[in-house]
Enzyme design. Sequence first.
Site, PDB file in Angstrom:
ATOM      1  CG  ASP A 285      -2.018  -1.054   1.106  1.00 48.96           C
ATOM      2  OD1 ASP A 285      -2.508  -1.275  -0.013  1.00 48.96           O
ATOM      3  OD2 ASP A 285      -2.367  -1.659   2.135  1.00 48.96           O
TER       4      ASP A 285
ATOM      5  CG  ASN B 195      -4.136   5.728   2.977  1.00 48.93           C
ATOM      6  OD1 ASN B 195      -4.991   5.189   2.294  1.00 48.93           O
ATOM      7  ND2 ASN B 195      -3.075   5.098   3.427  1.00 48.93           N
TER       8      ASN B 195
ATOM      9  NE  ARG C  87      -7.159  23.358  25.840  1.00 48.22           N
ATOM     10  CZ  ARG C  87      -8.200  24.143  25.592  1.00 48.22           C
ATOM     11  NH1 ARG C  87      -9.344  23.641  25.208  1.00 48.22           N
ATOM     12  NH2 ARG C  87      -8.081  25.453  25.727  1.00 48.22           N
TER      13      ARG C  87
ATOM     14  CG  ASP D 288      -1.677  12.369  21.567  1.00 44.94           C
ATOM     15  OD1 ASP D 288      -1.503  13.192  22.488  1.00 44.94           O
ATOM     16  OD2 ASP D 288      -1.340  11.178  21.645  1.00 44.94           O
TER      17      ASP D 288
ATOM     18  CB  THR E 123      -9.079   0.151   5.717  1.00 47.54           C
ATOM     19  OG1 THR E 123      -8.492   0.695   4.528  1.00 47.54           O
ATOM     20  CG2 THR E 123     -10.509  -0.243   5.419  1.00 47.54           C
TER      21      THR E 123
ATOM     22  CE1 TYR F 143      -2.829   7.443  13.579  1.00 42.37           C
ATOM     23  CE2 TYR F 143      -1.447   8.617  12.012  1.00 42.37           C
ATOM     24  CZ  TYR F 143      -1.784   8.311  13.320  1.00 42.37           C
ATOM     25  OH  TYR F 143      -1.086   8.868  14.342  1.00 42.37           O
TER      26      TYR F 143
HETATM   27  P1  NAD Z   1       3.933   1.993   6.879  1.00 42.40           P
HETATM   28  O1  NAD Z   1       4.865   1.198   6.062  1.00 42.40           O
HETATM   29  O2  NAD Z   1       4.234   2.167   8.341  1.00 42.40           O
HETATM   30  O3  NAD Z   1       2.452   1.415   6.661  1.00 42.40           O
HETATM   31  C1  NAD Z   1       1.574   1.339   7.649  1.00 42.40           C
HETATM   32  C2  NAD Z   1       0.556   0.234   7.353  1.00 42.40           C
HETATM   33  O4  NAD Z   1      -0.596   0.856   6.806  1.00 42.40           O
HETATM   34  C3  NAD Z   1       0.974  -0.844   6.363  1.00 42.40           C
HETATM   35  O5  NAD Z   1       0.644  -2.106   6.913  1.00 42.40           O
HETATM   36  C4  NAD Z   1       0.101  -0.574   5.142  1.00 42.40           C
HETATM   37  O6  NAD Z   1      -0.232  -1.744   4.416  1.00 42.40           O
HETATM   38  C5  NAD Z   1      -1.111   0.000   5.804  1.00 42.40           C
HETATM   39  N1  NAD Z   1      -1.976   0.763   4.916  1.00 42.40           N
HETATM   40  C6  NAD Z   1      -1.632   1.793   4.102  1.00 42.40           C
HETATM   41  N2  NAD Z   1      -2.722   2.225   3.455  1.00 42.40           N
HETATM   42  C7  NAD Z   1      -3.760   1.465   3.877  1.00 42.40           C
HETATM   43  C8  NAD Z   1      -5.141   1.450   3.606  1.00 42.40           C
HETATM   44  N3  NAD Z   1      -5.686   2.332   2.771  1.00 42.40           N
HETATM   45  N4  NAD Z   1      -5.900   0.546   4.248  1.00 42.40           N
HETATM   46  C9  NAD Z   1      -5.382  -0.332   5.130  1.00 42.40           C
HETATM   47  N5  NAD Z   1      -4.079  -0.370   5.443  1.00 42.40           N
HETATM   48  C10 NAD Z   1      -3.275   0.534   4.820  1.00 42.40           C
HETATM   49  O7  NAD Z   1       3.804   3.431   6.297  1.00 42.40           O
HETATM   50  P2  NAD Z   1       3.651   3.858   4.786  1.00 42.40           P
HETATM   51  O8  NAD Z   1       3.849   2.692   3.886  1.00 42.40           O
HETATM   52  O9  NAD Z   1       4.478   5.056   4.645  1.00 42.40           O
HETATM   53  O10 NAD Z   1       2.116   4.243   4.771  1.00 42.40           O
HETATM   54  C11 NAD Z   1       1.653   5.446   5.294  1.00 42.40           C
HETATM   55  C12 NAD Z   1       0.328   5.140   5.880  1.00 42.40           C
HETATM   56  O11 NAD Z   1       0.533   4.481   7.118  1.00 42.40           O
HETATM   57  C13 NAD Z   1      -0.473   6.363   6.227  1.00 42.40           C
HETATM   58  O12 NAD Z   1      -1.245   6.813   5.152  1.00 42.40           O
HETATM   59  C14 NAD Z   1      -1.310   5.873   7.397  1.00 42.40           C
HETATM   60  O13 NAD Z   1      -2.609   5.486   6.981  1.00 42.40           O
HETATM   61  C15 NAD Z   1      -0.592   4.656   7.911  1.00 42.40           C
HETATM   62  N6  NAD Z   1      -0.234   4.882   9.286  1.00 42.40           N
HETATM   63  C16 NAD Z   1      -0.945   4.214  10.225  1.00 42.40           C
HETATM   64  C17 NAD Z   1      -0.696   4.428  11.566  1.00 42.40           C
HETATM   65  C18 NAD Z   1      -1.509   3.685  12.558  1.00 42.40           C
HETATM   66  O14 NAD Z   1      -2.335   2.850  12.146  1.00 42.40           O
HETATM   67  N7  NAD Z   1      -1.335   3.964  13.843  1.00 42.40           N
HETATM   68  C19 NAD Z   1       0.271   5.350  11.967  1.00 42.40           C
HETATM   69  C20 NAD Z   1       0.975   6.034  10.986  1.00 42.40           C
HETATM   70  C21 NAD Z   1       0.697   5.803   9.644  1.00 42.40           C
END
Ligand code: NAD
Length: 267
Positions: free
Chosen positions: A45, A126, A152, A154, A165, A167
């Site tokens: 992704d 996303n 207020r 994070d 699906t 973050y």
């Molecule tokens: P990364 O490699 O840390 O990927 C994070 C995870 O998010 C991977 O498992 C990826 O498959 C999954 N992912 C990405 N888009 C998705 C989607 N639309 N639906 C379900 N899972 C998805 O980081 P990256 O590759 O640079 O990806 C950045 C994305 O990581 C951001 O857009 C954000 O959505 C996600 N993220 C999630 C968290 C969290 O869940 N706490 C924190 C930071 C970033």
Amino acid sequence: MRYYVLDRGDPLSVELSQQFHKLAEQRGFELDAESPEIVVSIGGDGTMLHAFHTFIDRIPDLAFVGVHTGHLGFYADWKADEIPKLIDLMCGIGDPKIMKPRIVKYPLVQLEIHKKSGTASFIALNEFTLKGVDGTLVAQVDINDVTFEMFRGDGICISTPSGSTAYNKSVGGAMVHPSIDALQIAEIASINNRIFRTLGSPLLLPKHHHCDIFSSKDQRLLLTVDHNNFQIDDLISVRCQVAEQKVSFARYRPFPFWNRVRDAFLG
Ligand code: NAD
């Protein structure tokens, strides 16, 4: 067909990328880094997010296809051993019922950043998030130019339906089908007590509604737009809404959203 391939850079993704180029050349596809009709992302992704932002200025003119070299991705439905089959279908060889791809279009979120030092705009596939660098984010949230709450906590996560699906899910947001033109506002660890109060629930804004987040004090902020991070020290406000343009994915076979949710999260 004019195409371009972006891969994650790991050995398997690079190998598949080379295989794709070889087969594509045999079929007369034209490699075009400037104006491709199809962009193939090979990796995960994160690779699709990278591909999306690489071609951000040409989003209305092209469609993406995703090949995953790890676990099933939300944007990548083709498996590593299916490149020859994918190329056949791209050429119209194979099942006559699916000779032409179905183009599915997903909503995006657009944001306008107003800083003391200028303005900038972004599109997210996303989500975007706004967080405090040194601690609590303090921000006034307006919806359609009416003050809604003083936040207020994070941070705040504003996601697209296809990003719901990602973050958004981790912070308790709802899964939203990408056929719904909406953006979702979800709180990241808000402070709620007798003095500070936020809604405490994620909410969906339809198309043509907008949300403004005003920085309510001098604070260093981290803005994330998908996989990209920016530090902003002089933010005035961020306006977000469902973008006018959508992103297109070429589907050579069905890839239902709810199946992806089930397979990814329930097994
Ligand atoms: P990364 O490699 O840390 O990927 C994070 C995870 O998010 C991977 O498992 C990826 O498959 C999954 N992912 C990405 N888009 C998705 C989607 N639309 N639906 C379900 N899972 C998805 O980081 P990256 O590759 O640079 O990806 C950045 C994305 O990581 C951001 O857009 C954000 O959505 C996600 N993220 C999630 C968290 C969290 O869940 N706490 C924190 C930071 C970033």
